[in-house]
Scaffold this motif. Structure first.
Motif, PDB file in Angstrom:
ATOM      1  N   PRO A  23       1.118  -1.416   0.023  1.00 35.69           N
ATOM      2  CA  PRO A  23       0.066   0.186   0.082  1.00 35.69           C
ATOM      3  C   PRO A  23       0.777   0.900   0.165  1.00 35.69           C
ATOM      4  N   ASP A  24       2.148   1.447   0.505  1.00 36.04           N
ATOM      5  CA  ASP A  24       3.409   2.617   0.341  1.00 36.04           C
ATOM      6  C   ASP A  24       3.379   2.552  -0.199  1.00 36.04           C
ATOM      7  N   THR A  25       3.442   1.131  -1.709  1.00 40.55           N
ATOM      8  CA  THR A  25       4.833   1.577  -2.693  1.00 40.55           C
ATOM      9  C   THR A  25       4.207   2.845  -3.499  1.00 40.55           C
ATOM     10  N   ALA A  26       4.994   3.919  -4.389  1.00 42.20           N
ATOM     11  CA  ALA A  26       5.089   4.568  -4.238  1.00 42.20           C
ATOM     12  C   ALA A  26       4.838   4.522  -6.618  1.00 42.20           C
ATOM     13  N   VAL A  27       4.372   4.655  -7.074  1.00 43.84           N
ATOM     14  CA  VAL A  27       4.363   4.703  -8.463  1.00 43.84           C
ATOM     15  C   VAL A  27       3.935   6.005  -9.582  1.00 43.84           C
ATOM     16  N   VAL A  28       5.595   5.846 -10.138  1.00 41.80           N
ATOM     17  CA  VAL A  28       5.449   8.341 -10.239  1.00 41.80           C
ATOM     18  C   VAL A  28       5.447   7.703 -11.982  1.00 41.80           C
ATOM     19  N   ALA A  29       4.389   8.170 -12.603  1.00 41.15           N
ATOM     20  CA  ALA A  29       4.516   8.576 -13.926  1.00 41.15           C
ATOM     21  C   ALA A  29       5.029   9.794 -14.726  1.00 41.15           C
ATOM     22  N   VAL A  30       5.918   9.371 -15.237  1.00 39.44           N
ATOM     23  CA  VAL A  30       6.396  10.717 -15.831  1.00 39.44           C
ATOM     24  C   VAL A  30       6.155  10.922 -17.313  1.00 39.44           C
ATOM     25  N   GLY A  31       5.845  11.989 -17.201  1.00 37.40           N
ATOM     26  CA  GLY A  31       5.247  13.444 -18.559  1.00 37.40           C
ATOM     27  C   GLY A  31       6.814  13.497 -19.390  1.00 37.40           C
ATOM     28  N   GLY A  53       7.158  14.533 -13.242  1.00 34.93           N
ATOM     29  CA  GLY A  53       6.328  13.452 -12.284  1.00 34.93           C
ATOM     30  C   GLY A  53       5.458  13.107 -11.813  1.00 34.93           C
ATOM     31  N   ALA A  54       4.347  12.764 -11.486  1.00 34.43           N
ATOM     32  CA  ALA A  54       3.392  12.938 -10.134  1.00 34.43           C
ATOM     33  C   ALA A  54       3.485  10.977  -9.383  1.00 34.43           C
ATOM     34  N   ALA A  55       3.591  11.340  -8.350  1.00 35.20           N
ATOM     35  CA  ALA A  55       3.838  10.043  -8.005  1.00 35.20           C
ATOM     36  C   ALA A  55       2.157  10.133  -6.393  1.00 35.20           C
ATOM     37  N   VAL A  56       1.788   8.564  -6.862  1.00 32.47           N
ATOM     38  CA  VAL A  56       0.467   7.773  -6.249  1.00 32.47           C
ATOM     39  C   VAL A  56       1.218   6.231  -5.438  1.00 32.47           C
ATOM     40  N   THR A  57       0.351   6.928  -4.116  1.00 27.54           N
ATOM     41  CA  THR A  57       0.530   5.258  -3.675  1.00 27.54           C
ATOM     42  C   THR A  57      -0.414   4.371  -3.411  1.00 27.54           C
ATOM     43  N   LEU A  58      -0.856   3.077  -3.347  1.00 31.67           N
ATOM     44  CA  LEU A  58      -1.774   2.734  -4.272  1.00 31.67           C
ATOM     45  C   LEU A  58      -2.424   2.341  -2.997  1.00 31.67           C
ATOM     46  N   ALA A  59      -2.479   2.578  -1.547  1.00 36.97           N
ATOM     47  CA  ALA A  59      -2.887   3.200  -0.614  1.00 36.97           C
ATOM     48  C   ALA A  59      -3.487   4.312  -1.120  1.00 36.97           C
ATOM     49  N   LYS A 106      -7.002  17.397 -16.476  1.00 35.95           N
ATOM     50  CA  LYS A 106      -6.804  17.582 -15.256  1.00 35.95           C
ATOM     51  C   LYS A 106      -7.432  17.008 -15.396  1.00 35.95           C
ATOM     52  N   GLY A 107      -7.042  16.094 -13.986  1.00 33.15           N
ATOM     53  CA  GLY A 107      -7.518  14.928 -13.470  1.00 33.15           C
ATOM     54  C   GLY A 107      -7.014  15.146 -11.251  1.00 33.15           C
ATOM     55  N   CYS A 108      -7.200  13.581 -10.967  1.00 32.26           N
ATOM     56  CA  CYS A 108      -6.692  14.331  -9.878  1.00 32.26           C
ATOM     57  C   CYS A 108      -4.577  14.881  -9.838  1.00 32.26           C
ATOM     58  N   ARG A 109      -4.195  13.387 -10.415  1.00 35.78           N
ATOM     59  CA  ARG A 109      -2.514  13.526 -10.967  1.00 35.78           C
ATOM     60  C   ARG A 109      -2.558  14.009 -12.143  1.00 35.78           C
ATOM     61  N   TYR A 110      -2.069  14.288 -13.427  1.00 40.03           N
ATOM     62  CA  TYR A 110      -1.776  13.850 -14.518  1.00 40.03           C
ATOM     63  C   TYR A 110      -0.272  14.480 -14.893  1.00 40.03           C
ATOM     64  N   VAL A 111       0.018  14.128 -15.606  1.00 35.37           N
ATOM     65  CA  VAL A 111       1.595  14.295 -16.878  1.00 35.37           C
ATOM     66  C   VAL A 111       1.203  14.511 -18.270  1.00 35.37           C
ATOM     67  N   PRO A 112       1.670  15.853 -18.748  1.00 37.40           N
ATOM     68  CA  PRO A 112       1.791  15.748 -20.232  1.00 37.40           C
ATOM     69  C   PRO A 112       2.396  15.267 -20.599  1.00 37.40           C
ATOM     70  N   GLY A 113       1.595  14.163 -21.954  1.00 36.93           N
ATOM     71  CA  GLY A 113       2.304  13.390 -22.824  1.00 36.93           C
ATOM     72  C   GLY A 113       2.788  12.234 -22.707  1.00 36.93           C
TER      73      GLY A 113
END
Length: 63
Positions: A13-21, A26-32, A56-63
């Motif tokens: 649950p505390d694993t961070a996942v980062v999407a990079v545009g 980068g926008a990071a979220v955790t599974l929790a 734009k949503g809760c978190r977003y990155v362009p491209g």
């Protein structure tokens, strides 16, 4: 979560996942956070056959 499983990542649950545009932002979220928001995460690059732009949503990155 499915993408992580396919990649062979054991996620907690505390694993961070980062999407990079394309701008290296980068926008990071955790599974929790998925459980806290009450909606499943969605990784999308196309909607209704059209590439997504600067939506734009809760978190977003362009491209």
């Amino acid at each position: 979560m499915t993408v992580l499983r396919i990649a062979g990542v054991v996620a907690w649950p505390d694993t961070a996942v980062v999407a990079v545009g394309e701008d290296d932002y980068g926008a990071a979220v955790t599974l929790a956070e998925e459980r806290a928001c009450g909606r499943p995460f969605l990784l999308s690059t196309v909607a209704d056959g059209v590439p997504l732009g600067d939506v734009k949503g809760c978190r977003y990155v362009p491209g």
